[in-house]
Structures are given as C-alpha cells and as structure tokens.
Write a protein that holds these residues in place. Structure first.
Motif, PDB file in Angstrom:
ATOM      1  N   ALA A 215      41.487  39.054  42.568  1.00  0.00           N
ATOM      2  CA  ALA A 215      41.690  37.595  42.568  1.00  0.00           C
ATOM      3  C   ALA A 215      43.040  37.310  43.243  1.00  0.00           C
ATOM      4  N   PRO A 216      43.191  36.104  43.695  1.00  0.00           N
ATOM      5  CA  PRO A 216      44.479  35.764  44.347  1.00  0.00           C
ATOM      6  C   PRO A 216      45.662  35.923  43.378  1.00  0.00           C
ATOM      7  N   SER A 217      46.792  36.260  43.923  1.00  0.00           N
ATOM      8  CA  SER A 217      47.991  36.407  43.087  1.00  0.00           C
ATOM      9  C   SER A 217      48.327  35.093  42.417  1.00  0.00           C
TER      10      SER A 217
ATOM     11  N   HIS B   6      45.064  42.253  42.100  1.00  0.00           N
ATOM     12  CA  HIS B   6      43.864  42.306  41.228  1.00  0.00           C
ATOM     13  C   HIS B   6      44.330  42.563  39.799  1.00  0.00           C
ATOM     14  N   LEU B   7      43.441  42.334  38.846  1.00  0.00           N
ATOM     15  CA  LEU B   7      43.710  42.626  37.436  1.00  0.00           C
ATOM     16  C   LEU B   7      42.942  43.886  37.071  1.00  0.00           C
ATOM     17  N   HIS B   8      43.672  44.909  36.654  1.00  0.00           N
ATOM     18  CA  HIS B   8      43.063  46.152  36.181  1.00  0.00           C
ATOM     19  C   HIS B   8      42.956  46.045  34.663  1.00  0.00           C
ATOM     20  N   LEU B   9      41.730  46.037  34.125  1.00  0.00           N
ATOM     21  CA  LEU B   9      41.481  45.848  32.697  1.00  0.00           C
ATOM     22  C   LEU B   9      40.918  47.138  32.108  1.00  0.00           C
ATOM     23  N   GLU B  10      41.560  47.592  31.005  1.00  0.00           N
ATOM     24  CA  GLU B  10      41.069  48.757  30.281  1.00  0.00           C
ATOM     25  C   GLU B  10      40.850  48.388  28.819  1.00  0.00           C
ATOM     26  N   VAL B  11      39.878  49.062  28.186  1.00  0.00           N
ATOM     27  CA  VAL B  11      39.557  48.843  26.769  1.00  0.00           C
ATOM     28  C   VAL B  11      39.587  50.208  26.088  1.00  0.00           C
ATOM     29  N   HIS B  12      40.349  50.286  24.961  1.00  0.00           N
ATOM     30  CA  HIS B  12      40.470  51.535  24.195  1.00  0.00           C
ATOM     31  C   HIS B  12      40.067  51.281  22.749  1.00  0.00           C
ATOM     32  N   THR B  13      39.325  52.238  22.206  1.00  0.00           N
ATOM     33  CA  THR B  13      38.886  52.126  20.816  1.00  0.00           C
ATOM     34  C   THR B  13      40.079  52.368  19.894  1.00  0.00           C
ATOM     35  N   PRO B  14      39.923  52.062  18.592  1.00  0.00           N
ATOM     36  CA  PRO B  14      41.023  52.320  17.646  1.00  0.00           C
ATOM     37  C   PRO B  14      41.461  53.781  17.644  1.00  0.00           C
TER      38      PRO B  14
ATOM     39  N   GLY C  82      49.464  35.939  31.177  1.00  0.00           N
ATOM     40  CA  GLY C  82      50.139  36.423  32.384  1.00  0.00           C
ATOM     41  C   GLY C  82      49.440  35.891  33.619  1.00  0.00           C
ATOM     42  N   ARG C  83      49.837  36.567  34.809  1.00  0.00           N
ATOM     43  CA  ARG C  83      49.290  36.168  36.099  1.00  0.00           C
ATOM     44  C   ARG C  83      48.856  37.414  36.882  1.00  0.00           C
ATOM     45  N   VAL C  84      47.804  37.191  37.732  1.00  0.00           N
ATOM     46  CA  VAL C  84      47.296  38.291  38.561  1.00  0.00           C
ATOM     47  C   VAL C  84      48.385  38.620  39.587  1.00  0.00           C
ATOM     48  N   GLY C  85      48.570  39.982  39.823  1.00  0.00           N
ATOM     49  CA  GLY C  85      49.572  40.404  40.794  1.00  0.00           C
ATOM     50  C   GLY C  85      49.149  41.699  41.459  1.00  0.00           C
ATOM     51  N   ALA C  86      50.147  42.389  42.074  1.00  0.00           N
ATOM     52  CA  ALA C  86      49.889  43.618  42.817  1.00  0.00           C
ATOM     53  C   ALA C  86      51.006  44.627  42.547  1.00  0.00           C
ATOM     54  N   THR C  87      51.463  44.658  41.281  1.00  0.00           N
ATOM     55  CA  THR C  87      52.524  45.582  40.923  1.00  0.00           C
ATOM     56  C   THR C  87      51.915  46.946  40.568  1.00  0.00           C
ATOM     57  N   GLY C  88      52.725  48.001  40.742  1.00  0.00           N
ATOM     58  CA  GLY C  88      52.259  49.345  40.438  1.00  0.00           C
ATOM     59  C   GLY C  88      51.502  49.941  41.599  1.00  0.00           C
ATOM     60  N   ASN C  89      50.630  50.868  41.276  1.00  0.00           N
ATOM     61  CA  ASN C  89      49.873  51.592  42.298  1.00  0.00           C
ATOM     62  C   ASN C  89      48.627  50.785  42.648  1.00  0.00           C
TER      63      ASN C  89
ATOM     64  N   SER D 137      39.353  34.211  36.185  1.00  0.00           N
ATOM     65  CA  SER D 137      38.315  33.457  36.876  1.00  0.00           C
ATOM     66  C   SER D 137      38.487  33.626  38.377  1.00  0.00           C
ATOM     67  N   SER D 138      37.455  33.177  39.117  1.00  0.00           N
ATOM     68  CA  SER D 138      37.492  33.274  40.590  1.00  0.00           C
ATOM     69  C   SER D 138      37.784  34.703  41.012  1.00  0.00           C
ATOM     70  N   TYR D 139      37.002  35.620  40.541  1.00  0.00           N
ATOM     71  CA  TYR D 139      37.243  37.052  40.754  1.00  0.00           C
ATOM     72  C   TYR D 139      36.074  37.685  41.512  1.00  0.00           C
ATOM     73  N   THR D 140      36.344  38.949  41.944  1.00  0.00           N
ATOM     74  CA  THR D 140      35.333  39.809  42.545  1.00  0.00           C
ATOM     75  C   THR D 140      35.547  41.208  41.987  1.00  0.00           C
ATOM     76  N   ILE D 141      34.457  41.816  41.500  1.00  0.00           N
ATOM     77  CA  ILE D 141      34.554  43.183  40.969  1.00  0.00           C
ATOM     78  C   ILE D 141      34.636  44.133  42.159  1.00  0.00           C
ATOM     79  N   THR D 142      35.723  44.897  42.231  1.00  0.00           N
ATOM     80  CA  THR D 142      35.919  45.827  43.351  1.00  0.00           C
ATOM     81  C   THR D 142      35.781  47.288  42.938  1.00  0.00           C
ATOM     82  N   SER D 143      36.150  47.614  41.725  1.00  0.00           N
ATOM     83  CA  SER D 143      35.995  48.998  41.242  1.00  0.00           C
ATOM     84  C   SER D 143      35.542  48.969  39.787  1.00  0.00           C
ATOM     85  N   THR D 144      34.629  49.914  39.430  1.00  0.00           N
ATOM     86  CA  THR D 144      34.086  49.964  38.079  1.00  0.00           C
ATOM     87  C   THR D 144      34.563  51.229  37.368  1.00  0.00           C
ATOM     88  N   PHE D 145      34.262  51.284  36.066  1.00  0.00           N
ATOM     89  CA  PHE D 145      34.704  52.394  35.221  1.00  0.00           C
ATOM     90  C   PHE D 145      33.974  53.686  35.615  1.00  0.00           C
ATOM     91  N   GLY D 146      34.756  54.798  35.769  1.00  0.00           N
ATOM     92  CA  GLY D 146      34.215  56.120  36.039  1.00  0.00           C
ATOM     93  C   GLY D 146      34.094  56.487  37.491  1.00  0.00           C
TER      94      GLY D 146
END
Length: 342
Positions: A244-246, A316-324, A304-311, A217-226
């Motif tokens: 979103a805030p950490s 922000h929260l980076h969310l990915e969806v993969h099919t079976p 979990g919690r929003v953070g800034a780990t990795g690249n 919640s309390s988010y802003t979309i900054t980058s989209t898929f593709g």
C-alpha cells in the motif's frame, strides 16, 4: 302236447298241376347231441336244475334271442294259434330225459345249487344290467368327484402360492420404498443440518467480524505465508504482505494491549499487539507508530502508518500472527477464520 284229433287239412292245398297234394309221410325224429346243443350267444343260459319248467325257460331265452324284442312285441299282438300232432307221432316221441344234452335240464335232482338257481328272464337280465350300470355310474361319479376335488385343491394351492408371492413382492416393494424414503429423509436432514450449521457459522463469523478488522485498506497482497526465497533470513516468508502507499493507516485487528513498539532490525518499525487470548499480532516496516507499550487499543483503532523501513523493496505492511506458545501461523487463514475477507 298230443291230441287224438288230426289237424284239418287246408282245402286249397294242391300241387302245381292243380291236383291235391298227396298226404305227407312223417318220419321219426331222432335228436342227436349236436342238434340239441344249447345255443351260445349274447344271452348266456346258466345251468339250472329243477325239471321241465327250467327247460322251457331256456327255450324262451332262445326265442328272445332269435326274434328280438320287436318280434316279441309283434307276436303279443296276434291271436294264439293252436298246434297239434297226430297220435301216431306223439306216441312215437322219445322220452325227453333220454335225449342227449336235454336230460340234464330235466333232472329231478332237488339239490340246491350254490349259485343263482332262479329262472333267467328278461326282467332279471334288465335288473342285472341296471345294477351294473348303476355300479359303473356310481364308480364314475366317485372318480369324477375325486378328480374335481384334487383339481380344486391344486387350484387352491396355486392361488395360495400366487397370493404369498404377491404379498412378498408387495412387502419387498414397501420395504424398498420405505428405505428410499428413509434415505431421502436422512439426506434432507443432513442437508438441513449442514445448512443450519453453515448459517450458524456465518452468523458467528458475522458477529465475530464486528470485533475484528483488516489491518489496512487499499492494499495488494504481494507475498503469502511460507513462500521460499533468499530475501528472508529464515529461507521462507513468515508473514503476509499488504502492499500500500506509504502513510496508509495501520489498524488494530482486534482489541488488545500494546506489548512492544519500536525498531526491530530487518522488521523496521514494529508494533506487537497482544490480544486477550494471548495471541500476538506483529505490524512491521511502518513509517511511523502512534501507540506506546501498555496502551490498550480497540478494534479498528489506528496504531501506525504503512512504510518501507527495514529489509524491504517497497512500502508495504508485513503482518505476522503468533500463537500464545510462540508458533507462527498463516495470517490469511487466521483472518478468514475471524470472518474477514482478505
């Protein structure tokens, strides 16, 4: 007719000087062919045979032609006048049969004529005239009746054609109106079906949304898929970023089982949640994780919690969806298909 008694002389017959008129000298009458030629005019006298009676008929017809019907009527109202000739004149009259052109009327030949040998009288003339008038009238009436019959037939045909044309036009109008109504009915039916389908889909999504939730919640979309860019090792962005805030809670989008939870290189701290249908949801760049592998979670539960780990360049929260099968899909489209508004 000859008479031996001389006609009485008028006692007042005198000359212009008051003297008695001297006795008139009688001359012998010798008829010629020209003087006895039959009179030709409106009243045609047919050649007849049969003696003196028929010659008197000719004379009667000539009198009728001369004086007219009115003169005959006037003469009938006056008393007859006797005419007599002196014996000296009557004895010297020639035989009628010897007269040129007259003997044929007084022939004693009794041979029957092939034509009409009856005496020509005013009655026969009137009868022939009436017969001719009746024949002409009958022919005229027959022609008039035939013309009227043809006119009535043509009128009937014209009325039948007009009626057929009107019926055809009415049928075409009715067919066009029926087609229009059918089209309107089909359009209304399609519209109703579309509305019903949309309503059913909305109800399905609403029911489905009860079992799905947004990842934060309390988010802003900054980058989209593709999206393409050098910041991503594959050359394009493989997920959807919720800035979103950490420390902002990260929630399970649907009930499932935690397949993995830990450090994953450029993804930082990542949690993989496997749903009941085999779909995997990746939560990356978390500052912390609150679940472990094999743990079952429900929709909306904090994992979990929003953070800034990795690249990353910021929390922000980076969310990915993969099919079976392992293929990556657009997370925004997937969430919207679940009835969620992103």
């Amino acid at each position: 007719m000859a008479s031996n008694t001389p006609a009485p002389a008028s006692p007042f017959e005198t000359d212009v000087f008051g003297d008695e008129t001297p006795e008139r000298a009688w001359e012998e009458w010798n008829p010629t062919e020209d003087s006895v030629r039959p009179v030709r005019g409106r009243h045609r006298v047919m050649k007849q045979r049969g003696g003196l009676a028929r010659s008197s008929t000719v004379l009667g017809v000539g009198v009728i032609a001369a004086v007219g019907a009115g003169g005959m009527a006037t003469a009938q109202n006056k008393p007859p006048v006797s005419i007599s000739l002196p014996d000296s004149i009557a004895d010297n009259l020639p035989d009628a049969k010897s007269l040129p052109g007259v003997g044929s009327f007084m022939s004693d030949d009794k041979e029957a004529d092939t034509g009409d040998t009856g005496p020509l009288t005013t009655m026969s003339i009137a009868t022939d005239s009436r017969a001719g008038t009746q024949d002409a009238s009958g022919a005229g009436e027959a022609l008039r009746a035939r013309i009227l019959q043809q006119a009535e037939q043509q009128q009937s045909e014209a009325e039948a054609e007009a009626k057929a044309a009107a019926e055809k036009l009415a049928a075409e109008k009715a067919a066009a109106e029926a087609a229009k109504q059918q089209t309107a009915a089909e359009a209304a039916k399609k519209k109703a079906e579309a509305e019903a389908a949309a309503k059913a889909e909305a109800a399905r999504l609403a029911e489905l949304a009860k079992s799905y939730a947004l990842p934060t919640s309390s988010y802003t979309i900054t980058s989209t898929f593709g999206e393409a860019g050098s910041m991503w090792s594959s050359g394009y962005h493989t997920g959807l970023d919720f800035a979103a805030p950490s420390g902002t809670p990260v929630k399970a989008v649907h009930s499932g089982t935690v397949k993995s939870a830990g450090w994953s290189g450029s993804y930082g701290y990542r949690t993989v949640l496997e749903l009941d249908d085999g779909t995997e949801v990746w939560y990356c760049h978390q500052s912390s994780m609150s679940v472990s592998v094999g743990q079952k979670v429900s929709t909306g539960e904090t994992i979990g919690r929003v953070g800034a780990t990795g690249n990353v360049t910021g929390p922000h929260l980076h969310l990915e969806v993969h099919t079976p099968g392992g293929s990556g899909v657009d997370p925004m489209t997937w969430l919207r298909d679940k009835g969620l508004t992103v």
